[in-house]
Motif scaffolding. Structure first.
Motif, mmCIF file in Angstrom:
data_model
loop_
_atom_site.group_PDB
_atom_site.id
_atom_site.type_symbol
_atom_site.label_atom_id
_atom_site.label_comp_id
_atom_site.label_asym_id
_atom_site.label_seq_id
_atom_site.Cartn_x
_atom_site.Cartn_y
_atom_site.Cartn_z
ATOM 1 N N ARG A 21 0.832 -1.209 0.000
ATOM 2 C CA ARG A 21 0.000 0.000 0.000
ATOM 3 C C ARG A 21 0.867 1.259 0.000
ATOM 4 O O ARG A 21 0.616 2.196 -0.762
ATOM 5 C CB ARG A 21 -0.937 -0.008 1.206
ATOM 6 N N ARG A 24 2.528 1.894 -3.454
ATOM 7 C CA ARG A 24 1.549 2.370 -4.432
ATOM 8 C C ARG A 24 1.093 3.788 -4.134
ATOM 9 O O ARG A 24 0.923 4.595 -5.053
ATOM 10 C CB ARG A 24 0.362 1.398 -4.501
ATOM 11 N N GLU A 25 0.907 4.117 -2.867
ATOM 12 C CA GLU A 25 0.546 5.497 -2.521
ATOM 13 C C GLU A 25 1.660 6.460 -2.906
ATOM 14 O O GLU A 25 1.406 7.533 -3.458
ATOM 15 C CB GLU A 25 0.231 5.616 -1.029
ATOM 16 N N PHE A 28 1.928 6.090 -7.217
ATOM 17 C CA PHE A 28 0.761 6.429 -8.025
ATOM 18 C C PHE A 28 -0.011 7.641 -7.508
ATOM 19 O O PHE A 28 -0.507 8.432 -8.304
ATOM 20 C CB PHE A 28 -0.174 5.220 -8.155
ATOM 21 N N GLU A 37 -6.568 4.911 -6.548
ATOM 22 C CA GLU A 37 -5.529 3.887 -6.686
ATOM 23 C C GLU A 37 -5.986 2.507 -6.237
ATOM 24 O O GLU A 37 -5.600 1.506 -6.802
ATOM 25 C CB GLU A 37 -4.279 4.312 -5.907
ATOM 26 N N ASP A 42 -8.034 -5.468 -5.520
ATOM 27 C CA ASP A 42 -7.030 -5.702 -4.474
ATOM 28 C C ASP A 42 -7.426 -6.842 -3.538
ATOM 29 O O ASP A 42 -6.566 -7.550 -3.025
ATOM 30 C CB ASP A 42 -6.777 -4.426 -3.666
ATOM 31 N N HIS A 47 -0.462 -10.032 -4.007
ATOM 32 C CA HIS A 47 0.371 -8.829 -4.053
ATOM 33 C C HIS A 47 1.823 -9.227 -3.820
ATOM 34 O O HIS A 47 2.137 -9.880 -2.824
ATOM 35 C CB HIS A 47 -0.095 -7.828 -3.002
ATOM 36 N N CYS A 60 3.691 -5.197 -7.242
ATOM 37 C CA CYS A 60 2.707 -5.406 -8.299
ATOM 38 C C CYS A 60 1.667 -6.382 -7.779
ATOM 39 O O CYS A 60 1.815 -6.949 -6.699
ATOM 40 C CB CYS A 60 3.338 -5.916 -9.598
ATOM 41 N N ARG A 72 -0.612 -2.711 -11.502
ATOM 42 C CA ARG A 72 -0.114 -1.795 -10.472
ATOM 43 C C ARG A 72 1.363 -2.009 -10.157
ATOM 44 O O ARG A 72 1.774 -1.924 -9.015
ATOM 45 C CB ARG A 72 -0.945 -1.906 -9.193
ATOM 46 N N ALA A 74 4.876 -0.917 -9.585
ATOM 47 C CA ALA A 74 5.478 0.363 -9.202
ATOM 48 C C ALA A 74 6.816 0.117 -8.527
ATOM 49 O O ALA A 74 6.948 -0.793 -7.709
ATOM 50 C CB ALA A 74 4.557 1.117 -8.247
#
Length: 143
Positions: A21, A24-25, A28, A37, A42, A47, A60, A72, A74
């Motif tokens: 999390r 991604r925060e 993105f 997002e 999810d 993950h 990802c 996703r 990143a």
């Protein structure tokens, strides 16, 4: 800078981990300005978080919905250019193969198309823009 020693992959099949999390925060939401997002996918996805020397570096998700998908992906800014994105993509493909998948697809930001092509993905079609950012659908057969 290439990262090979000190890399660790963790796969969470039950929930989006705090580290996933946060990456991604950071990438993105704060860096790229996305507002939406996190979504219902999810809850069903596996993950993958790649750690470099114990620090969460890349993330990802892998999920099945009318075929296998990677999404996703990143990499935190300070870890870019070291091959972690490519390593994580390989790990995601291996996870799909482990689950019986023979192919996968992803929707990539148009500006990342070259990266995915260098990893063996082929352009499939233009995809719907995500919050105004153009995306392309790409596919790969897994050997």
């Amino acid at each position: 800078m290439r990262y090979t020693a000190g890399m660790e992959l963790r796969v969470s099949c039950s929930a989006l981990s705090r580290d996933a999390r946060e990456i991604r925060e950071e990438v993105f939401v704060r860096e790229q300005g996305f507002c939406r997002e996190f979504d219902e996918t999810d809850a069903q996805a596996a993950h993958l978080v790649l750690y470099a020397d114990g620090e969460p570096a890349a993330v990802c998700r892998v999920y099945f919905s009318e075929g296998w998908h990677i999404g996703r992906l990143a990499v935190r800014k300070k870890f870019r250019g070291g091959g972690l994105g490519r390593e994580l993509l390989r790990a995601a493909e291996a996870e799909i193969k482990r689950r019986g998948g023979k192919a996968c697809s992803l929707c990539a930001q148009t500006r990342a198309r070259g990266f995915y092509e260098s990893c063996g993905y082929r352009f499939s079609c233009e995809a719907e823009a995500d919050e105004g950012v153009p995306h392309v659908r790409m596919e790969k057969r897994l050997g």
